[in-house]
Design a protein around this motif. Structure first.
Motif, short mmCIF file in Angstrom:
data_model
loop_
_atom_site.label_atom_id
_atom_site.label_comp_id
_atom_site.label_asym_id
_atom_site.label_seq_id
_atom_site.Cartn_x
_atom_site.Cartn_y
_atom_site.Cartn_z
N SER A 7 -10.73 19.46 2.14
CA SER A 7 -11.65 20.23 1.31
C SER A 7 -11.05 21.55 0.83
O SER A 7 -11.54 22.13 -0.13
N GLU A 8 -9.98 22.03 1.50
CA GLU A 8 -9.36 23.29 1.08
C GLU A 8 -8.32 23.07 0.00
O GLU A 8 -8.27 23.80 -0.99
N TYR A 9 -7.49 22.03 0.15
CA TYR A 9 -6.38 21.83 -0.77
C TYR A 9 -6.51 20.56 -1.61
O TYR A 9 -5.66 20.29 -2.46
N MET A 10 -7.54 19.76 -1.41
CA MET A 10 -7.80 18.54 -2.18
C MET A 10 -6.61 17.58 -2.15
O MET A 10 -6.26 16.94 -3.13
N ILE A 11 -5.97 17.49 -0.99
CA ILE A 11 -4.89 16.53 -0.75
C ILE A 11 -5.45 15.39 0.09
O ILE A 11 -6.19 15.61 1.05
N ILE A 12 -5.15 14.16 -0.29
CA ILE A 12 -5.62 12.99 0.45
C ILE A 12 -4.86 12.90 1.77
O ILE A 12 -3.65 12.67 1.78
N LEU A 13 -5.58 13.07 2.88
CA LEU A 13 -4.96 13.05 4.20
C LEU A 13 -5.00 11.67 4.83
O LEU A 13 -4.26 11.40 5.78
N ARG A 14 -5.86 10.84 4.31
CA ARG A 14 -5.96 9.49 4.86
C ARG A 14 -6.55 8.59 3.78
O ARG A 14 -7.40 9.02 2.99
N GLN A 15 -6.11 7.34 3.73
CA GLN A 15 -6.66 6.40 2.75
C GLN A 15 -6.70 5.01 3.36
O GLN A 15 -5.85 4.64 4.16
N ASN A 16 -7.71 4.27 2.96
CA ASN A 16 -7.92 2.93 3.50
C ASN A 16 -8.34 2.03 2.34
O ASN A 16 -9.37 2.26 1.71
N ARG A 17 -7.52 1.05 2.04
CA ARG A 17 -7.79 0.12 0.94
C ARG A 17 -8.09 -1.24 1.54
O ARG A 17 -7.28 -1.80 2.26
N ILE A 18 -9.28 -1.78 1.26
CA ILE A 18 -9.73 -3.04 1.85
C ILE A 18 -9.76 -4.11 0.78
O ILE A 18 -10.33 -3.92 -0.29
N GLY A 19 -9.15 -5.24 1.05
CA GLY A 19 -9.11 -6.35 0.10
C GLY A 19 -8.17 -7.41 0.62
O GLY A 19 -7.83 -7.46 1.81
N ASN A 20 -7.73 -8.30 -0.28
CA ASN A 20 -6.81 -9.35 0.14
C ASN A 20 -5.50 -8.78 0.65
O ASN A 20 -4.83 -9.37 1.50
N GLN A 21 -5.11 -7.62 0.11
CA GLN A 21 -3.90 -6.95 0.54
C GLN A 21 -4.30 -5.56 1.04
O GLN A 21 -4.48 -4.65 0.25
N SER A 22 -4.46 -5.43 2.33
CA SER A 22 -4.98 -4.18 2.90
C SER A 22 -3.88 -3.14 3.02
O SER A 22 -2.70 -3.45 3.09
N TYR A 23 -4.31 -1.87 3.04
CA TYR A 23 -3.37 -0.77 3.14
C TYR A 23 -4.07 0.40 3.82
O TYR A 23 -5.19 0.75 3.46
N LYS A 24 -3.40 1.00 4.80
CA LYS A 24 -3.91 2.20 5.46
C LYS A 24 -2.79 3.21 5.55
O LYS A 24 -1.66 2.87 5.90
N MET A 25 -3.11 4.46 5.22
CA MET A 25 -2.14 5.54 5.34
C MET A 25 -2.85 6.74 5.94
O MET A 25 -4.00 7.02 5.60
#
Length: 385
Positions: free
Chosen positions: A209-227
């Motif tokens: 909320s201070e710097y608007m940088i994505i600290l975590r992401q989760n993509r759900i689908g046939n090809q999943s991705y978590k960072m």
């Protein structure tokens, strides 16, 4: 994008409440515009360091990677990784970029690329996604001791079947390319290039909320991705020695030239910037997502890459380069028109075909969801032989 994609590492679901906190809704008046207003007076951090943890599953194959990174707003950076047992240190001191292999005491060095720093690129990516995405939920929580916005795209099956539903793809992170190889210079381009080709069922972002940088992401689908970033620190007063490198007298130094990547939105614009003709495969021209022209200042090497969206979770990348390179080994030889080319499966659900005509080498890379026969048909449709 370049050839084989190296992707990566899962966060155990039972630990979500410990790592991300329990979510509480923001006020009902909070909108996408409210989030975008956060950028108006935003002062980016001068420094950021963290451990990057990634997990991805592509075509049923899982890849797990973790590496440490230190970045400055002025463009200096450092990443340290240990992939397949090989330690790699990459340092950009603002003038040169060093890629060092300690076990072999070898280093590749090239000029730094003049482009937005990874911190700036990450903030820009967040802003663009908030502009283009159809946000279905916003909540407030904590992650790694920092206040974050938890932003969700998509949700129920009914939501995802609505006409024109848009879900963003995996987005660039401050970590940039994984340490241990030449970085994808396209990372700093706008993320909209691949937005429409994603068909994830749900995407979640945890945005500082201070710097608007994505600290975590989760993509759900046939090809999943978590960072996720862990052990995050902003403006910690990093030591200058982190961003310097002096090879020893025994270090084997290999100098490499930094290529120039220029992106164009149309085939016509790309054709104006190349010294050779650009042939295209039998793909609807409206599917062209972007065109890249790659040149090097101190050599005659030149390349064009065309990226086509397919409406699925993969793209088709067509490349033409000169001068033609030495023949390479593949899984098998294939006939393409009047010449013999090569075919290879690359792992992670990708395969590639290539062939040489005169001074030019051509290649096509895409998902194995497009079968080998169709890949050969696309190559032949370019009428280069």
């Amino acid at each position: 994008m370049n050839g084989s994609r190296v992707v990566s590492i899962a966060l155990f679901a039972a630990l979500l409440c410990l790592t991300a906190g329990c979510m509480t809704p923001l006020s009902e008046d909070v909108t996408e515009d409210d989030l975008l207003s956060e950028f108006e007076d935003l002062e980016p951090p001068t420094e950021m360091n963290a451990t990057v943890v990634v997990n991805a599953t592509i075509q049923g194959e899982s890849t797990n990677i973790s590496y440490d990174m230190w970045h400055r707003l002025n463009g200096q950076s450092r990443t340290e990784s240990s992939l397949t047992g090989n330690r790699r240190i990459e340092i950009d001191d603002g003038q040169k970029r060093w890629s060092y292999n300690p076990s072999e005491d070898t280093v590749e060095v090239r000029e730094s690329v003049e482009s937005p720093s990874r911190i700036e690129a990450s903030i820009n990516a967040t802003k663009e996604i908030l502009r283009l995405g159809n946000i279905t939920d916003i909540s407030e929580t904590e992650y790694e001791g920092r206040d974050v916005y938890h932003v969700t795209f998509g949700g129920s099956k009914e939501d995802n079947e609505r006409e024109n539903t848009y879900l963003p793809p995996t987005v660039p992170s401050v970590g940039g390319g994984l340490a241990g190889g030449e970085e994808n210079k396209n990372t700093n381009k706008t993320v909209s290039d691949s937005l429409l080709s994603s068909n994830a069922t749900r995407v979640e972002l945890w945005i500082d909320s201070e710097y608007m940088i994505i600290l975590r992401q989760n993509r759900i689908g046939n090809q999943s991705y978590k960072m996720a970033y862990t052990d995050i620190a902003f403006n910690a007063g990093l030591d200058d020695t982190l961003f310097s490198f002096e090879p020893s007298e025994k270090t084997e130094v290999e100098k490499r030239e930094t290529p120039n990547f220029n992106r164009y939105d149309s085939l016509e614009a790309a054709r104006e910037k190349t010294s050779f003709s650009i042939e295209t495969p039998d793909i609807d021209s409206t599917r062209l997502n972007s065109a890249f022209v790659v040149t090097r200042n101190n050599s005659n090497r030149e390349e064009v890459r065309l990226q086509y969206e397919t409406g699925n979770e993969y793209e088709i990348t067509v490349a033409k380069r000169t001068p033609a390179e030495e023949p390479e080994d593949g899984n098998e030889d294939v006939a393409i028109g009047g010449v013999t080319g090569g075919y290879a499966e690359m792992g992670n659900g990708l395969h590639r075909i290539w062939w040489t005509v005169g001074d030019f080498k051509y290649s096509i890379i895409t998902s194995t969801e497009i079968d080998r026969k169709r890949l050969i048909e696309l190559a032949e449709s370019m009428e280069t032989t």
